[in-house]
Design an enzyme around this catalytic site. Sequence first.
Site, PDB file in Angstrom:
ATOM      1  N   CYS A 265       0.979  -0.997  -0.145  1.00  0.00           N
ATOM      2  CA  CYS A 265      -0.042   0.157  -0.051  1.00  0.00           C
ATOM      3  C   CYS A 265       1.087   1.240   0.089  1.00  0.00           C
ATOM      4  CB  CYS A 265      -0.756  -0.009   1.431  1.00  0.00           C
ATOM      5  SG  CYS A 265      -1.676  -1.507   1.673  1.00  0.00           S
TER       6      CYS A 265
ATOM      7  N   ARG B  41       2.635   1.133  -7.022  1.00  0.00           N
ATOM      8  CA  ARG B  41       3.052   0.114  -6.098  1.00  0.00           C
ATOM      9  C   ARG B  41       1.640  -0.643  -6.374  1.00  0.00           C
ATOM     10  NH1 ARG B  41       6.437   0.995  -2.006  1.00  0.00           N
ATOM     11  NH2 ARG B  41       5.008  -0.163  -0.532  1.00  0.00           N
TER      12      ARG B  41
ATOM     13  N   TRP C  37      -3.928  -2.102  -1.137  1.00  0.00           N
ATOM     14  CA  TRP C  37      -3.885  -3.335  -1.660  1.00  0.00           C
ATOM     15  C   TRP C  37      -4.414  -4.298  -0.828  1.00  0.00           C
ATOM     16  CZ3 TRP C  37      -1.463  -4.615  -6.582  1.00  0.00           C
ATOM     17  CH2 TRP C  37      -1.275  -5.841  -7.114  1.00  0.00           C
TER      18      TRP C  37
ATOM     19  N   ASN D 145       0.559   0.295   6.213  1.00  0.00           N
ATOM     20  CA  ASN D 145       0.947  -0.490   5.553  1.00  0.00           C
ATOM     21  C   ASN D 145       1.163  -1.813   6.133  1.00  0.00           C
ATOM     22  OD1 ASN D 145       0.477   1.409   3.592  1.00  0.00           O
ATOM     23  ND2 ASN D 145       2.604   1.507   2.909  1.00  0.00           N
ATOM     24  N   GLY D 146       1.145  -2.971   5.276  1.00  0.00           N
ATOM     25  CA  GLY D 146       1.654  -4.209   5.896  1.00  0.00           C
ATOM     26  C   GLY D 146       0.716  -4.883   6.649  1.00  0.00           C
TER      27      GLY D 146
ATOM     28  N   GLU E 290      13.852 -21.524 -14.704  1.00  0.00           N
ATOM     29  CA  GLU E 290      13.543 -20.231 -14.501  1.00  0.00           C
ATOM     30  C   GLU E 290      14.755 -19.445 -14.713  1.00  0.00           C
ATOM     31  OE1 GLU E 290      11.143 -18.593 -14.290  1.00  0.00           O
ATOM     32  OE2 GLU E 290      11.693 -16.746 -13.214  1.00  0.00           O
TER      33      GLU E 290
ATOM     34  N   LYS F  85      14.781 -16.259 -17.646  1.00  0.00           N
ATOM     35  CA  LYS F  85      15.156 -14.932 -17.361  1.00  0.00           C
ATOM     36  C   LYS F  85      16.004 -14.641 -18.354  1.00  0.00           C
ATOM     37  CE  LYS F  85      12.311 -13.880 -15.130  1.00  0.00           C
ATOM     38  NZ  LYS F  85      11.418 -14.814 -14.648  1.00  0.00           N
TER      39      LYS F  85
ATOM     40  N   GLU G 133      14.647 -14.159 -21.663  1.00  0.00           N
ATOM     41  CA  GLU G 133      13.724 -12.967 -21.734  1.00  0.00           C
ATOM     42  C   GLU G 133      14.263 -11.487 -21.648  1.00  0.00           C
ATOM     43  OE1 GLU G 133       9.311 -12.683 -19.299  1.00  0.00           O
ATOM     44  OE2 GLU G 133      11.184 -13.418 -18.680  1.00  0.00           O
TER      45      GLU G 133
ATOM     46  N   HIS H  53      22.519 -37.688 -22.813  1.00  0.00           N
ATOM     47  CA  HIS H  53      22.012 -38.067 -24.000  1.00  0.00           C
ATOM     48  C   HIS H  53      21.744 -37.325 -25.513  1.00  0.00           C
ATOM     49  CE1 HIS H  53      20.838 -41.460 -21.385  1.00  0.00           C
ATOM     50  NE2 HIS H  53      20.385 -40.937 -20.617  1.00  0.00           N
TER      51      HIS H  53
ATOM     52  N   LYS I  10       3.460  -8.518 -20.584  1.00  0.00           N
ATOM     53  CA  LYS I  10       3.676  -8.715 -19.097  1.00  0.00           C
ATOM     54  C   LYS I  10       2.260  -9.767 -18.737  1.00  0.00           C
ATOM     55  CE  LYS I  10       4.892  -8.499 -14.974  1.00  0.00           C
ATOM     56  NZ  LYS I  10       6.077  -8.969 -14.494  1.00  0.00           N
TER      57      LYS I  10
HETATM   58  C1  G6P Z   1       4.062 -13.501 -19.615  1.00  0.00           C
HETATM   59  C2  G6P Z   1       5.108 -13.238 -18.674  1.00  0.00           C
HETATM   60  C3  G6P Z   1       5.967 -14.007 -17.783  1.00  0.00           C
HETATM   61  C4  G6P Z   1       4.771 -14.917 -17.216  1.00  0.00           C
HETATM   62  C5  G6P Z   1       3.710 -15.631 -18.048  1.00  0.00           C
HETATM   63  C6  G6P Z   1       2.624 -16.210 -17.049  1.00  0.00           C
HETATM   64  O1  G6P Z   1       4.503 -14.572 -20.619  1.00  0.00           O
HETATM   65  O2  G6P Z   1       6.062 -12.480 -19.608  1.00  0.00           O
HETATM   66  O3  G6P Z   1       6.733 -13.658 -16.992  1.00  0.00           O
HETATM   67  O4  G6P Z   1       5.224 -15.841 -16.117  1.00  0.00           O
HETATM   68  O5  G6P Z   1       3.188 -14.393 -18.733  1.00  0.00           O
HETATM   69  O6  G6P Z   1       1.724 -14.999 -16.569  1.00  0.00           O
HETATM   70  P1  G6P Z   1       0.849 -15.132 -15.223  1.00  0.00           P
HETATM   71  O7  G6P Z   1       0.364 -13.979 -15.009  1.00  0.00           O
HETATM   72  O8  G6P Z   1      -0.244 -16.073 -15.734  1.00  0.00           O
HETATM   73  O9  G6P Z   1       1.632 -15.677 -14.040  1.00  0.00           O
END
Ligand code: G6P
Length: 618
Positions: free
Chosen positions: A2, A27, A83, A109-110, A491, A495, A498, A514, A613
């Site tokens: 928040c 935020r 939030w 907040n928190g 992951e 990254k 991406e 293999h 995103k």
């Molecule tokens: C997009 C983003 C990824 C994310 C994926 C799933 O491809 O670039 O970073 O992991 O969507 O998104 P979600 O909101 O379903 O976790």
Amino acid sequence: MCGIVGYVGGRPCRDLLIAGLEKLEYRGYDSAGLSLLEDGRIESVRAVGNLSNLRAAVADTEDRGAVAVAEAEATIGLAHTRWATHGRVTEENAHPHSDEEGEVHIVLNGIVENHSELRRELITEGHEFSSETDAEIVAHLIEKHYDGDLTGAVRDAFAELRGHYAFVAMHVEHPGTLVGARNECPLVLGIGEGETFLASAIPAFLKETRDVMRIDNGEIVTIDADGAIVTSADGEPRDRETEHVTWDEDEAERGGYSTFMLKEIHEQPDAVAETITDRLPELDAIDLSELELTPEEVRDLNRIIIVACGTSYHAGLVGRYAIETWARISVEMDVASEYRYRDPVVGPGDLVIGITQSGETADTLAAMRLARERGAHVLAITNVMGSQATQDADSVLFTRAGLEIGVAATKTFTSQVAAIYLLAGWLAQSRGTIEPDRMAELIAEMKALPRKIDETTDALDPQVKAIARSHYQGRFFFYLGRHIGLPICLEGALKMKEISYIPSDAYAAGEMKHGPIALLDETTPVVVVATESPVLEKVLSNMAEVRARGADVIAIATEGSVDVAETADQTLFVPRTDWILQPILAVIPLQLLAYHTARCLGLNVDQPRNLAKTVTVE
Ligand code: G6P
């Protein structure tokens, strides 16, 4: 995540407060509000939704008789963007909150962890509550302790609270004073000419003043138009210098970090703490009473199926190990875009978990809907209140990472992993597959994660930067892991692709022989996740095979792992924790590696190249 803004000074502050909230919009929030003190009374306006709704509510106030707000002449006030964590997104739950008489107003907040017990005590003493929030308790506690000394009442209230939070209080009898208190969540002062701001982040007041004073954990601050008095929680005076910040506004939004991605990597301790803290109210039990699953349903579960996309899928892979090991339920995993099209066998007795930080990814939603139509119980793990996933699920488990702006999922990933650890522990406790002592050990380790994440980030950032400098011109990065380390490799490679656009692949280390071993030569950096696990010895053999090909091995190891350090070219140590929890720490150097590699290549890590995103509903 928040936002707080407070002001006391000589200028009318209503619009200053709203302007401050605008600067904290990044935020994320779902409702907002403000309180102004004038002529011996405090008036509040709150609204669900964005700040234009708050502005509209403010514009309506004259009709509602809120003169101070309508005339905008008050020179002291508080404002907040919420939030939701405790209680739904409603006007009643939006801040500021007050006691029954409206004499004390607070924004917080928190999370206050012991809110239930405090609420019970206060109700017994005759207090009446008007919201479902943990925050409202703080207003009532201050009122209870108040005997004319606002700072003293805040201090007494602060001593009764547990959790991580920052709050600011205003009292009708103190028209020139605000009192703030901090425990883990940020609080910072802006010192102007005859005016003082108190906020959760510098951008809230940067346009008005650049002289800043930081409040530390466990401190209480009393501000008036002429400045601030900072004390410890028990009233010992604390000396505090002001600093002059030279950031531009963009930099300020990034909290002084050069990019949102780096800021969000550094926000992970907070995001994980927000996700787990109040769900661990006891030493040996997890509270997920928010889930709509009965004890019988949990006991009789056939199996669990996890569906997700991208980074969220990797969080699910980590979760599979925790659920199978602790709760002894078979877990199947599928990427949602495959699952939805393969006419899956699913039905009553199955728990289908859709993981989606945005709550709006089309494939994940479709997979969840399909499973629900066929009679499975569908649980959404998501970061966004009110998102489509929350409507399409039978149960919802929220992560509380706040808004993520950088295109790469970082803090939302670690929060998802933390949420799945909670879920796995809760399933185990509900099914009786874990001893209370073991549960207590795991809970203690989970509680230590935010601190360990923080230590890992601080310690490894410079080391990873140096590694990135030596390898950023590489044509290909290879990631190897086994067992619980494998999802972290997946992951890490995601990254790298991406953010730095460098081809990269992640492989189960046992599969390397293999075929993929042919890819390796002395130009290939090979990142190996070699943290403590039941298969560490096997990972060590794989590392030796890689080195025999002349490739450079960068290992992620648990601190004290001498064997790994002796086998690798470079070793990045993460703190020791239970081996199932180790991935949440191991991912941090891989996030940093992708980040620094991209920065060495001069890339803008906050902007997507070909990626969205959020993949919205079809
Ligand atoms: C997009 C983003 C990824 C994310 C994926 C799933 O491809 O670039 O970073 O992991 O969507 O998104 P979600 O909101 O379903 O976790």
